[in-house]
Design a protein around this motif. Structure first.
Motif, PDB file in Angstrom:
ATOM      1  N   TRP A  50       0.979  -1.007   0.136  1.00 26.74           N
ATOM      2  CA  TRP A  50      -0.181  -0.091  -0.069  1.00 26.74           C
ATOM      3  C   TRP A  50       0.890   1.160  -0.056  1.00 26.74           C
ATOM      4  CZ3 TRP A  50      -4.769  -0.021   3.765  1.00 26.74           C
ATOM      5  CH2 TRP A  50      -6.031   0.540   3.180  1.00 26.74           C
ATOM      6  N   ASP A  51       2.100   1.189  -0.673  1.00 28.51           N
ATOM      7  CA  ASP A  51       2.764   2.232  -0.411  1.00 28.51           C
ATOM      8  C   ASP A  51       3.074   2.736  -1.906  1.00 28.51           C
ATOM      9  OD1 ASP A  51       4.601   0.136  -1.590  1.00 28.51           O
ATOM     10  OD2 ASP A  51       5.983  -0.044  -0.283  1.00 28.51           O
ATOM     11  N   HIS A  52       2.442   2.497  -2.917  1.00 29.37           N
ATOM     12  CA  HIS A  52       2.239   2.956  -4.054  1.00 29.37           C
ATOM     13  C   HIS A  52       1.142   3.375  -4.798  1.00 29.37           C
ATOM     14  CE1 HIS A  52       2.993   3.279  -8.342  1.00 29.37           C
ATOM     15  NE2 HIS A  52       4.276   2.945  -8.546  1.00 29.37           N
ATOM     16  N   ARG A  53       0.876   4.649  -5.047  1.00 25.28           N
ATOM     17  CA  ARG A  53      -0.207   5.304  -5.454  1.00 25.28           C
ATOM     18  C   ARG A  53      -1.223   4.805  -6.479  1.00 25.28           C
ATOM     19  NH1 ARG A  53       1.156  11.222  -5.961  1.00 25.28           N
ATOM     20  NH2 ARG A  53       2.748  10.682  -4.546  1.00 25.28           N
ATOM     21  N   HIS A  54      -0.477   3.888  -7.591  1.00 26.23           N
ATOM     22  CA  HIS A  54      -1.169   3.293  -8.511  1.00 26.23           C
ATOM     23  C   HIS A  54      -1.100   1.820  -8.557  1.00 26.23           C
ATOM     24  CE1 HIS A  54      -1.205   7.316 -10.370  1.00 26.23           C
ATOM     25  NE2 HIS A  54       0.230   7.436 -10.300  1.00 26.23           N
ATOM     26  N   SER A  55      -0.745   1.009  -7.055  1.00 22.64           N
ATOM     27  CA  SER A  55      -0.700  -0.027  -7.137  1.00 22.64           C
ATOM     28  C   SER A  55      -2.067  -0.776  -7.042  1.00 22.64           C
ATOM     29  CB  SER A  55      -0.230  -0.764  -5.742  1.00 22.64           C
ATOM     30  OG  SER A  55      -0.726   0.019  -4.575  1.00 22.64           O
ATOM     31  N   THR A  56      -2.245  -1.967  -7.386  1.00 22.70           N
ATOM     32  CA  THR A  56      -3.473  -2.902  -6.974  1.00 22.70           C
ATOM     33  C   THR A  56      -4.102  -2.560  -5.582  1.00 22.70           C
ATOM     34  OG1 THR A  56      -2.983  -4.419  -8.588  1.00 22.70           O
ATOM     35  CG2 THR A  56      -4.428  -5.175  -7.074  1.00 22.70           C
ATOM     36  N   LEU A  61     -10.404   0.231  -2.929  1.00 28.28           N
ATOM     37  CA  LEU A  61     -11.732   1.213  -2.478  1.00 28.28           C
ATOM     38  C   LEU A  61     -11.505   2.361  -2.956  1.00 28.28           C
ATOM     39  CD1 LEU A  61     -12.644  -0.593   0.964  1.00 28.28           C
ATOM     40  CD2 LEU A  61     -13.800  -0.782  -1.068  1.00 28.28           C
ATOM     41  N   PRO A  62     -11.422   2.745  -4.168  1.00 22.08           N
ATOM     42  CA  PRO A  62     -11.262   4.063  -4.554  1.00 22.08           C
ATOM     43  C   PRO A  62     -12.380   4.942  -4.079  1.00 22.08           C
ATOM     44  CG  PRO A  62     -11.560   2.726  -6.396  1.00 22.08           C
ATOM     45  CD  PRO A  62     -11.480   1.811  -5.462  1.00 22.08           C
ATOM     46  N   PRO A  63     -12.307   6.184  -3.970  1.00 20.17           N
ATOM     47  CA  PRO A  63     -10.903   7.235  -4.128  1.00 20.17           C
ATOM     48  C   PRO A  63     -10.221   6.928  -2.675  1.00 20.17           C
ATOM     49  CG  PRO A  63     -12.730   8.395  -3.678  1.00 20.17           C
ATOM     50  CD  PRO A  63     -13.253   7.079  -4.027  1.00 20.17           C
ATOM     51  N   LEU A  64     -10.636   6.388  -1.768  1.00 22.57           N
ATOM     52  CA  LEU A  64     -10.340   6.468  -0.078  1.00 22.57           C
ATOM     53  C   LEU A  64      -9.153   5.847   0.019  1.00 22.57           C
ATOM     54  CD1 LEU A  64     -10.529   7.354   2.793  1.00 22.57           C
ATOM     55  CD2 LEU A  64     -12.012   5.079   3.157  1.00 22.57           C
ATOM     56  N   SER A  65      -9.054   4.556  -0.636  1.00 21.70           N
ATOM     57  CA  SER A  65      -7.785   3.717  -0.622  1.00 21.70           C
ATOM     58  C   SER A  65      -6.474   4.541  -1.509  1.00 21.70           C
ATOM     59  CB  SER A  65      -7.938   2.360  -1.214  1.00 21.70           C
ATOM     60  OG  SER A  65      -8.410   2.464  -2.554  1.00 21.70           O
ATOM     61  N   ASN A  66      -6.955   5.147  -2.524  1.00 17.07           N
ATOM     62  CA  ASN A  66      -5.838   5.996  -3.182  1.00 17.07           C
ATOM     63  C   ASN A  66      -5.324   6.864  -2.495  1.00 17.07           C
ATOM     64  OD1 ASN A  66      -8.219   5.308  -5.454  1.00 17.07           O
ATOM     65  ND2 ASN A  66      -6.415   4.758  -6.149  1.00 17.07           N
ATOM     66  N   LEU A  67      -6.193   7.782  -1.522  1.00 16.65           N
ATOM     67  CA  LEU A  67      -5.817   8.974  -0.778  1.00 16.65           C
ATOM     68  C   LEU A  67      -4.603   8.273   0.184  1.00 16.65           C
ATOM     69  CD1 LEU A  67      -8.936  10.853  -0.458  1.00 16.65           C
ATOM     70  CD2 LEU A  67      -6.918  11.392  -1.793  1.00 16.65           C
ATOM     71  N   ILE A  68      -5.091   6.939   0.947  1.00 21.88           N
ATOM     72  CA  ILE A  68      -4.312   6.482   1.854  1.00 21.88           C
ATOM     73  C   ILE A  68      -2.924   6.086   1.351  1.00 21.88           C
ATOM     74  CG2 ILE A  68      -4.168   4.592   3.487  1.00 21.88           C
ATOM     75  CD1 ILE A  68      -7.017   4.469   3.837  1.00 21.88           C
ATOM     76  N   ALA A  69      -3.040   5.497   0.233  1.00 22.59           N
ATOM     77  CA  ALA A  69      -1.778   5.136  -0.557  1.00 22.59           C
ATOM     78  C   ALA A  69      -0.872   6.323  -0.855  1.00 22.59           C
ATOM     79  CB  ALA A  69      -1.981   4.442  -1.831  1.00 22.59           C
ATOM     80  N   VAL A  70      -1.404   7.580  -1.199  1.00 19.62           N
ATOM     81  CA  VAL A  70      -0.466   8.502  -1.271  1.00 19.62           C
ATOM     82  C   VAL A  70       0.259   8.783   0.170  1.00 19.62           C
ATOM     83  CG1 VAL A  70      -0.457  11.072  -2.108  1.00 19.62           C
ATOM     84  CG2 VAL A  70      -1.680   9.579  -3.200  1.00 19.62           C
ATOM     85  N   GLY A  71      -0.534   8.863   1.122  1.00 20.71           N
ATOM     86  CA  GLY A  71      -0.198   9.305   2.481  1.00 20.71           C
ATOM     87  C   GLY A  71       1.092   8.186   2.609  1.00 20.71           C
ATOM     88  N   ILE A  72       0.692   6.857   2.521  1.00 16.68           N
ATOM     89  CA  ILE A  72       1.818   5.904   3.144  1.00 16.68           C
ATOM     90  C   ILE A  72       3.111   5.951   2.158  1.00 16.68           C
ATOM     91  CG2 ILE A  72       2.196   3.331   3.040  1.00 16.68           C
ATOM     92  CD1 ILE A  72      -0.634   3.175   3.766  1.00 16.68           C
ATOM     93  N   GLU A  73       2.763   6.118   0.892  1.00 19.97           N
ATOM     94  CA  GLU A  73       3.824   6.341  -0.141  1.00 19.97           C
ATOM     95  C   GLU A  73       4.945   7.417   0.427  1.00 19.97           C
ATOM     96  OE1 GLU A  73       4.870   7.218  -4.729  1.00 19.97           O
ATOM     97  OE2 GLU A  73       2.884   7.455  -4.000  1.00 19.97           O
ATOM     98  N   ASN A  74       4.284   8.593   0.768  1.00 20.57           N
ATOM     99  CA  ASN A  74       4.973   9.718   1.087  1.00 20.57           C
ATOM    100  C   ASN A  74       5.804   9.444   2.512  1.00 20.57           C
ATOM    101  OD1 ASN A  74       4.370  11.180  -1.129  1.00 20.57           O
ATOM    102  ND2 ASN A  74       2.508  12.129  -0.232  1.00 20.57           N
TER     103      ASN A  74
END
Length: 270
Positions: A50-56, A61-74
Motif C-alpha cells: 500500500w506504498d504505491h499510489r497506482h498499485s492494485t 476501494l477508490p478513492p479512499l484507498s488511493n488517498l491512503i496510498a499517497v500518504g503511506i507512499e510519502n
C-alpha cells in the motif's frame, strides 16, 4: 506477485489457527475465526504494497484507498521502502492492535467495530489482488467491502488479539516473500547500510546484500518466476482446502440450528 502474497497469507493463517491435520495450531480458533481470519490475512499479506499510489492495493476501494496510498507512499519513502521493514511491520501491528480493541457492547452482543472497519480494507485488498472485481468501476468493490465489514463486525472472534496476530502473520509472510526474490527488502529502514564497492564485485554477496542496501535471499528469482508459480500452487491449494473445511463446518453448524428452529416451530403450530 499480489495474488501469491494473498494466498500465502491465507495459508499461513490456516496453519496457525487450525488444529486439524497438517497444521501448527499455534493460535487455535473455531471455524468462524479460521474463515474470517483467513480472508483478513490474505489482505494483511498485501498491506505492505500500500506504498504505491497506482498499485492494485491502492485501487481496492477508490478513492479512499488511493488517498491512503499517497500518504503511506510519502511517509515510507516510496515503494518497497518503509512498509517492507521491521519498523513498518511494527506500525501495522500497532494499528491492528488499536483497531482490535475498538469493540461495542450492544443489546445484540459484543460487536467488533474496529475489526470490521480494518477488515473492510484487508479483505477487499485480497479480492482485488485475486482479480475478483472488474478492472473498471468501483461500486462492486464498495458493496463487497460494506458487506464484509458488517459480517466481520458481527461474527469476529471475541478475543481482540486475533486481529494483531492476523496482521503480524500477513506482514511477515509478505516481507519474507519479497526477501526471497532478487530485489530484496530494506529490513532496517530508515537505516540504510550499503555494501562497500569492493564487496559489490563478489557474485554471491552482491546478490544477498544489494547495492541499495536491501537484503535478499533470491531463492525464487524474480517476482513472477516459474519457481514462484510452482511453489504457490500447493500453497494456494492448502489455503483453499483449509478455508473450505472451515466454511463447511460453519454451514453444518448453522444448518443444524436452522433445522432445530424449524422443528420447534412445527411442534408449536402443528
Amino acid at each position: 506477485m499480489g495474488g501469491h502474497h494473498a494466498a500465502s497469507g491465507a495459508a499461513a493463517w490456516v496453519a496457525i489457527a487450525s488444529t486439524g491435520p497438517y497444521t501448527l495450531g499455534w493460535y487455535p480458533l473455531d471455524a468462524t475465526g479460521i474463515l474470517i481470519g483467513g480472508m483478513a490475512t490474505a489482505g494483511t499479506a498485501l498491506v505492505c504494497d500500500w506504498d504505491h499510489r497506482h498499485s492494485t492495493v491502492a485501487n481496492a476501494l477508490p478513492p479512499l484507498s488511493n488517498l491512503i496510498a499517497v500518504g503511506i507512499e510519502n511517509a515510507s519513502g516510496g515503494h518497497r521502502q518503509g512498509t517492507h521493514s521491521l519498523l513498518g511491520a511494527a506500525f501495522f501491528v500497532l494499528l491492528a492492535t488499536l483497531a482490535g480493541q475498538f469493540q461495542l457492547q450492544t443489546q445484540w452482543g459484543l460487536l467488533s467495530v474496529g475489526a470490521g472497519l480494518l477488515c473492510m480494507f484487508m479483505i477487499n485488498i485480497a479480492a482485488k489482488a485475486l482479480k475478483l472485481f472488474p478492472k473498471a468501476g468501483f461500486i462492486s468493490n464498495w458493496i463487497f467491502a460494506l458487506t464484509m465489514a458488517g459480517l466481520v463486525t458481527w461474527f469476529a472472534p471475541d478475543q481482540w488479539t486475533w486481529l494483531p496476530v492476523s496482521m503480524l502473520t500477513g506482514v511477515v509472510v509478505h516481507i519474507v516473500g519479497d526477501l526471497i526474490t532478487t530485489n530484496g527488502v530494506p529490513l532496517l529502514w530508515p537505516l540504510v547500510i550499503r555494501p562497500p564497492k569492493v564487496l559489490r564485485r563478489l557474485p554471491l554477496l552482491r546478490q544477498v546484500w544489494r547495492p541499495n542496501g536491501a537484503l535478499s535471499v533470491p531463492l525464487l528469482g524474480r517476482a513472477g518466476s516459474k519457481r514462484e508459480w510452482l511453489l504457490l500452487i500447493p500453497v494456494s491449494a492448502y489455503a483453499m482446502v483449509g478455508l473450505c473445511v472451515a466454511g463447511w463446518a460453519i454451514a453444518r453448524t448453522h444448518w443444524t440450528s436452522v433445522t432445530a428452529a424449524a422443528e420447534a416451530w412445527t411442534r408449536i403450530w402443528f
